[in-house]
Design an enzyme around this catalytic site. Sequence first.
Site, PDB file in Angstrom:
ATOM      1  N   HIS A  91     -20.043   2.912   7.105  1.00 20.33           N
ATOM      2  CA  HIS A  91     -19.644   1.471   6.749  1.00 20.33           C
ATOM      3  C   HIS A  91     -20.085   0.337   7.889  1.00 20.33           C
ATOM      4  CE1 HIS A  91     -16.648   3.811   4.213  1.00 20.33           C
ATOM      5  NE2 HIS A  91     -17.047   2.926   3.517  1.00 20.33           N
ATOM      6  N   GLY A 150     -12.038  -9.002   1.931  1.00 18.88           N
ATOM      7  CA  GLY A 150     -10.890  -8.379   0.913  1.00 18.88           C
ATOM      8  C   GLY A 150      -9.680  -9.233   1.101  1.00 18.88           C
ATOM      9  N   HIS A 185     -12.550  -7.168   6.323  1.00 18.36           N
ATOM     10  CA  HIS A 185     -11.266  -7.792   6.131  1.00 18.36           C
ATOM     11  C   HIS A 185     -11.002  -9.008   5.526  1.00 18.36           C
ATOM     12  CE1 HIS A 185      -6.921  -7.298   6.485  1.00 18.36           C
ATOM     13  NE2 HIS A 185      -6.940  -8.461   7.201  1.00 18.36           N
ATOM     14  N   GLY A 228      -5.576  -6.664  10.202  1.00 16.29           N
ATOM     15  CA  GLY A 228      -4.524  -6.689   9.497  1.00 16.29           C
ATOM     16  C   GLY A 228      -3.225  -7.498  10.314  1.00 16.29           C
ATOM     17  N   GLY A 242       1.694   3.727   3.473  1.00 16.48           N
ATOM     18  CA  GLY A 242       0.693   3.833   4.434  1.00 16.48           C
ATOM     19  C   GLY A 242       0.714   4.987   5.579  1.00 16.48           C
TER      20      GLY A 242
HETATM   21  N1  LIG Z   1      -2.072   3.407   6.912  1.00 11.99           N
HETATM   22  C1  LIG Z   1      -1.852   1.991   7.370  1.00 11.99           C
HETATM   23  N2  LIG Z   1      -0.752   1.226   7.136  1.00 11.99           N
HETATM   24  C2  LIG Z   1      -0.651   0.191   7.456  1.00 11.99           C
HETATM   25  N3  LIG Z   1      -1.559  -0.886   7.796  1.00 11.99           N
HETATM   26  C3  LIG Z   1      -2.765  -0.161   7.651  1.00 11.99           C
HETATM   27  C4  LIG Z   1      -3.121   1.388   7.411  1.00 11.99           C
HETATM   28  N4  LIG Z   1      -4.461   1.411   7.496  1.00 11.99           N
HETATM   29  C5  LIG Z   1      -4.967   0.164   7.799  1.00 11.99           C
HETATM   30  N5  LIG Z   1      -4.121  -0.850   7.771  1.00 11.99           N
HETATM   31  C6  LIG Z   1      -4.256  -2.039   7.925  1.00 11.99           C
HETATM   32  O1  LIG Z   1      -5.262  -2.459   7.192  1.00 11.99           O
HETATM   33  C7  LIG Z   1      -6.322  -3.318   7.713  1.00 11.99           C
HETATM   34  C8  LIG Z   1      -7.561  -3.373   7.274  1.00 11.99           C
HETATM   35  O2  LIG Z   1      -7.698  -3.849   6.031  1.00 11.99           O
HETATM   36  P1  LIG Z   1      -9.131  -3.663   5.307  1.00 11.99           P
HETATM   37  O3  LIG Z   1      -9.987  -4.251   6.125  1.00 11.99           O
HETATM   38  O4  LIG Z   1      -8.803  -3.967   3.790  1.00 11.99           O
HETATM   39  O5  LIG Z   1      -9.191  -2.440   5.150  1.00 11.99           O
HETATM   40  P2  LIG Z   1     -10.394  -1.251   5.114  1.00 11.99           P
HETATM   41  O6  LIG Z   1     -11.563  -2.043   4.921  1.00 11.99           O
HETATM   42  O7  LIG Z   1     -10.148  -0.418   6.298  1.00 11.99           O
HETATM   43  O8  LIG Z   1      -9.949  -0.608   3.802  1.00 11.99           O
HETATM   44  C9  LIG Z   1      -6.104  -2.885   9.239  1.00 11.99           C
HETATM   45  O9  LIG Z   1      -6.329  -3.851  10.000  1.00 11.99           O
HETATM   46  C10 LIG Z   1      -4.717  -2.481   9.405  1.00 11.99           C
HETATM   47  O10 LIG Z   1      -3.853  -3.564   9.790  1.00 11.99           O
HETATM   48  O1  LIG Z   2     -14.690   1.763   2.509  1.00 17.99           O
HETATM   49  C1  LIG Z   2     -14.442   2.137   1.611  1.00 17.99           C
HETATM   50  C2  LIG Z   2     -13.264   2.535   1.163  1.00 17.99           C
HETATM   51  O2  LIG Z   2     -12.185   2.467   2.289  1.00 17.99           O
HETATM   52  P1  LIG Z   2     -11.417   1.173   2.363  1.00 17.99           P
HETATM   53  O3  LIG Z   2     -10.132   2.008   3.312  1.00 17.99           O
HETATM   54  O4  LIG Z   2     -10.811   0.868   1.266  1.00 17.99           O
HETATM   55  O5  LIG Z   2     -12.330   0.362   3.327  1.00 17.99           O
HETATM   56  C3  LIG Z   2     -15.372   2.710   0.667  1.00 17.99           C
HETATM   57  O6  LIG Z   2     -16.835   2.281   0.837  1.00 17.99           O
HETATM   58  C4  LIG Z   2     -15.815   4.193   0.626  1.00 17.99           C
HETATM   59  O7  LIG Z   2     -15.240   4.663  -0.565  1.00 17.99           O
END
Ligand SMILES: Nc1ncnc2c1ncn2[C@@H]1O[C@H](COP(=O)(O)OP(=O)(O)O)[C@@H](O)[C@H]1O
Ligand SMILES: O=C(COP(=O)(O)O)[C@@H](O)CO
Length: 594
Positions: free
Chosen positions: A217, A421, A418, A575, A503
């Site tokens: 990523h 999303g 972030h 986050g 989480g």
């Molecule tokens: N296990 C967890 N419990 C609570 N918050 C989490 C956890 N893992 C990640 N996060 C929060 O999610 C944020 C990232 O969100 P997002 O960008 O949507 O995630 P990703 O792209 O990693 O799926 C992080 O900055 C953190 O605050």
């Molecule tokens: O990034 C992916 C999923 O992870 P997130 O934690 O939702 O960012 C994806 O591209 C790989 O499945």
Amino acid sequence: MTRLFNDPAAFADEALEGFTAAHRRWVRPVTGGVVRATATPAGQVAVVIGGGSGHYPAFSGLVGRGLAHGAAVGNVFASPSARQIHSVATAAHGGGGVLLMYGNYAGDVLHFGQAAERLAADGIETRTFAVADDISSAGPDESAKRRGIAGDLPVFKAAAAAAEQGLPLEEVLRVAERAGVRTRSFGIAFSGCTLPGADHPLFTVPEARMAVGLGIHGEPGIGEEALPTADEAALLLVETLLKELPDDVADPAGRRAAVILNGLGSVKYEELFVVYRKVAALLGDAGVEIVDPEVGELVTSFDMAGISLTLTWLDDRLEELWRAPADTPAYRKGALGDPEPDRDRAAATAAGQDTAAAQDTAVSDAAASGTTAVPVASDASRRAAGTVLAALDAVARVVDAHAGELGRIDAVAGDGDHGIGMRRGSSAAHRAAHDAHRVGAGAGTVLTRAADDWADKAGGTSGALWGTILRSLGTALGDRDAPDAARVAEGVTEASAAVRRLGGAEVGDKTMVDVLVPFADALAAATAEGLPLAEAWDRAATTATAAAAGTADLLPRRGRARPHAEKSLGTPDAGAHSLALITRAVHGALLDHH
Ligand SMILES: Nc1ncnc2c1ncn2[C@@H]1O[C@H](COP(=O)(O)OP(=O)(O)O)[C@@H](O)[C@H]1O
Ligand SMILES: O=C(COP(=O)(O)O)[C@@H](O)CO
């Protein structure tokens, strides 16, 4: 550089539309992704894979006979939502149960897990399996924390080939587990990818240097070294993987292995072949017999310049499954013969009758037009719903204004998505709240409708967690009477507990939990003192802002930022920061509606 796009926010949907238009021989679209054009044979386990967009051919390009029965396709670099996965799995199910397979990322784990629960509630037997092959992302003692990269393919394929042979669900899962523990990958990168609409790459590597231990990523590597020759690169990859053999492979000599040399996006095929020439020689020197090697792009990261090597240590059973034929848009092997066209479904799709898609569309269309019936609510609760709607409007606006900044913070040690999303989630939540409010919903229902749409439209870790936060609040507020300050504080406390349950993060892990817990505690304390809601919220929002700033001093222990812990020192958690911004914006809405 990703040059060709229309609206960046529509990139993933438009790419999927074009992909399905180009590959109708193999796949048909359903809500949330694609399934095989041919029906899953009755009683066969359906292997449903999925993940974010930006990794083609993972995941949609791996759907077809001999490989996946369906793929749930998320937004760019974000896991699909539980609703998408549920929809794809329901369409793929052939009566033999479902195995959900994905890379080991927080968002995927949350959403696939929730989808599994919903499928089970529908009476569909479901198991899940997360591929965790990247040895650079955690040590051997923490192998369950490793992320999934190009090892996805051999593990998906082993399970799918076992399903194709008619094995029952538990045995297909055991095959996935066996392939999983015997699959290891390691990669290097020379530059990061640029997301659609962005004007610079997620990371850069200095001239004449390379990043070691890449993610898919655009996560920067865990180390940096001088740019190698092709042979030196091959040596690094092979030596690293031969140092970490599975428990029951004491010596590589005399062993057989499936080998994948994967290009991440902009390393060209000839370069890969030059590297592979040496990989093959080195593995040969070590006495490893290579079985059906793959050299090419199998899991990518847009235009990222990087390569990874994957070894799956085979036994007789895994070798049979690795060699088995497959016919998908992006991966073909052996001969399967012409399939019988899936006439019933093809006809139904043409007539717009695809059951799963049609049902889902009907539901979302109804929701979008605000025609879905809402539970009866008291006048007081409907008035409170007006405040909730104003608060969600403020949330969507503050997220929109800060989306770029949130992306930049996330890119320091994460995947930079972030802001994207949160914007998708908060705007969808506001729309859903607006529709529900328009037809007379109470505060609780407005929040739960907003929760579902946030999780569904955003996907990813934050989508799942924000869906949980709004749902907890909605449940606490209900539709019966006017929520007082104490009830709101209880809802926030319940949301904080639910996020930790889901989480698994605790205070100090450098996540949004570092803000949510002190915010909930401060709100509970202020309301217990008898302060009115707006005043109590103001005090708690100040606590939240300070807590978010404090995360800059923490080392991440969870989520995507963990492998790059040091890089994130000095930068707050994305986050945590967005949550603090949101609490402050909601205070503004509470004042206006006082
Ligand atoms: N296990 C967890 N419990 C609570 N918050 C989490 C956890 N893992 C990640 N996060 C929060 O999610 C944020 C990232 O969100 P997002 O960008 O949507 O995630 P990703 O792209 O990693 O799926 C992080 O900055 C953190 O605050
Ligand atoms: O990034 C992916 C999923 O992870 P997130 O934690 O939702 O960012 C994806 O591209 C790989 O499945």
